[in-house]
Design a protein around this motif. Structure first.
Motif, PDB file in Angstrom:
ATOM      1  N   ASN A 321      41.995 -23.712   8.119  1.00 16.33           N
ATOM      2  CA  ASN A 321      40.810 -24.579   8.023  1.00 16.33           C
ATOM      3  C   ASN A 321      40.012 -24.242   6.764  1.00 16.33           C
ATOM      4  O   ASN A 321      38.782 -24.065   6.798  1.00 16.33           O
ATOM      5  N   TYR A 323      38.274 -25.178   4.169  1.00 14.82           N
ATOM      6  CA  TYR A 323      37.437 -26.193   3.519  1.00 14.82           C
ATOM      7  C   TYR A 323      36.464 -25.571   2.523  1.00 14.82           C
ATOM      8  O   TYR A 323      36.238 -26.101   1.433  1.00 14.82           O
ATOM      9  N   TYR A 403      44.079 -27.191   4.350  1.00 15.97           N
ATOM     10  CA  TYR A 403      43.019 -27.869   5.084  1.00 15.97           C
ATOM     11  C   TYR A 403      43.558 -29.205   5.583  1.00 15.97           C
ATOM     12  O   TYR A 403      44.496 -29.777   4.995  1.00 15.97           O
TER      13      TYR A 403
END
Length: 461
Positions: A321, A323, A403
């Motif tokens: 994840n 980001y 991502y």
């Protein structure tokens, strides 16, 4: 043409003649587990016993609620977890407490940079899912896909990895999953490449890239696997000495029946020529030899030079994840420091991964004598790799910050870092924070004619 290429038709003929499946198909009972106790990708849906890996939710398809995002135009990623803080950090002082969930390369990073290298560990999140039509292909592949040509190819259907429930005795199934994820069918991006010396001094490269992934094209989803996998084109903008050099390439689905082809445009001679060999340990442009062509995405291209083995499934801390590191607010001066990227921008989670290892065959050459890859069970993307030289010494640690891209409802390879454990230098690859436009994914309207030698010649003027 070298002797290896002269032998390829004979090798391919022999492989095709002996292309019986190397394993039985998955049982209907196991196929029925997909979407139930297994996610549609074949990952374990439940949490682990300790609760440190969460259960899969799959609650979001595409852009999550409350996020403002315009797809297909190159908007930088937006972090749906922006308010979260690390649960704890693995550091040079406590890494041995977590050693059973670290790779050898990660351990080496803590040893080399005990005061600065850290891994901020966040609560695990398994909130994104694939489109239903892709899950349908996963299920069809689970029932029908088989390895052929000694593992160089496989039957099945386009659009999703072929073996969501791999056989533990078939490492080539896991490698095929890594090589054939569901991803953008078209992309174009300007990537910055930072060659960071041991002192922190940076030499910059920049490449203008575009690609057409045939096996993920909307009108190809669900069709029988075969033919060309992808087309690509890369034009160099930096360093200045290489400005205008460009390469077009095509990638086969099955390396026993096809070959990676590439053509290069040289601005000095203003000519296009076919490259005799493209891939393997050929140095990747703008990386001072620290990356090979086949270490982009940790491993790509023909698997022929290695004997592959599986080390089972393990729980490992990997980037996930990711980001935060890709937002447009992150400046390279803050991100790139001596030794390694700034840990402040990283996000690690505990994940289940498949451990896939390639050992160089005796009759082949390569910079890497052994390569160990850690492949996320949720996405089938290789996320971390440790590379060894031909003497068996650990020489490089690499990882990719993936991502979930709202443009394509799937996971996108973002920035990646390749650390030379001998010199202390590293490469920050596929950076785009300071570009006005990020990766433009799935805008469509690409054709194979855009990647021919003629097209290479036209676009290079």
């Amino acid at each position: 043409m070298n002797s290896r290429n002269l032998l390829k038709p004979l090798v391919a003929t022999l492989l095709i003649a002996n292309s019986a499946a190397v394993m039985a198909k998955v049982s209907p009972e196991d196929v029925a587990k997909l979407g139930n106790e297994l996610t549609c990708t074949g990952a374990i849906a439940a949490a682990n016993a300790e609760g440190t890996i969460p259960a899969y939710t799959g609650k979001w398809l595409g852009t999550p609620p409350g996020i403002e995002y315009t797809p297909h135009v190159g908007q930088h990623p937006v972090d749906p977890y922006a308010g979260e803080k690390p649960q704890f950090a693995i550091t040079g002082k406590n890494w041995q407490d977590y050693a059973d969930k670290l790779t050898e390369g990660q351990k080496a990073m803590f040893k080399r940079y005990p005061d600065t290298f850290t891994m901020p560990v966040y609560e695990g999140r398994r909130d994104f899912r694939y489109p239903d039509k892709i899950c349908d292909v996963f299920k069809r592949n689970a029932a029908d896909a088989e390895l052929i040509d000694e593992g160089f190819g496989f039957t099945g259907y386009k659009g999703a990895p072929p073996f969501p429930i791999p056989d533990a005795d078939q490492p080539m199934q896991v490698l095929a999953n890594h090589n054939f994820p569901f991803r953008a069918h078209t992309y174009r991006t300007i990537r910055d490449v930072a060659d960071v010396g041991p002192s922190g001094r940076i030499s910059w490269g920049r490449q203008n890239n575009k690609g057409f992934n045939i096996t993920n094209a909307p009108d190809e989803i669900g069709k029988p696997m075969g033919g060309i996998m992808a087309y690509g084109m890369t034009k160099t903008e930096l360093p200045a000495r290489n400005k205008g050099s460009a390469t077009a390439s095509s990638e086969p689905v099955n390396f026993a029946r096809g070959t990676r082809l590439a053509w290069n445009y040289n601005p000095g001679t203003r000519r296009v020529r076919q490259l005799p060999e493209y891939g393997f340990d050929t140095p990747l442009a703008s990386t001072s030899g620290k990356l090979t062509i086949d270490s982009d995405r940790l491993m790509n291209g023909s698997p022929e030079r290695y004997e592959w083995s599986l080390g089972g499934k393990k729980e490992i801390y990997i980037p996930a994840n990711a980001y935060k590191i890709h937002t447009k607010d992150v400046k390279y001066d803050d991100l790139l420091q001596a030794g390694h990227a700034n840990p402040e921008f990283m996000r690690y989670e505990l994940r289940r991964v498949w451990v896939l290892e390639g050992t160089l065959k005796d009759d082949y050459r390569h910079k890497y004598g052994r390569r160990t890859m850690y492949i996320d069970e949720d996405t089938w993307h290789g996320v971390v790799a440790d590379y060894y030289d031909t003497r068996g010494e650990l020489m490089q640690h690499a990882y990719i910050n993936y991502y979930y891209a709202f443009d394509m409802n799937a996971w996108q390879a973002g920035s990646s870092f390749y650390h030379d454990l001998t010199s202390g230098a590293y490469v920050g690859y596929n950076l785009f924070n300071e570009r006005k436009v990020g990766p433009v994914l799935n805008e469509g309207n690409f054709t194979k004619e855009m990647f021919t030698p003629a097209a290479l010649r036209r676009q290079s003027h």
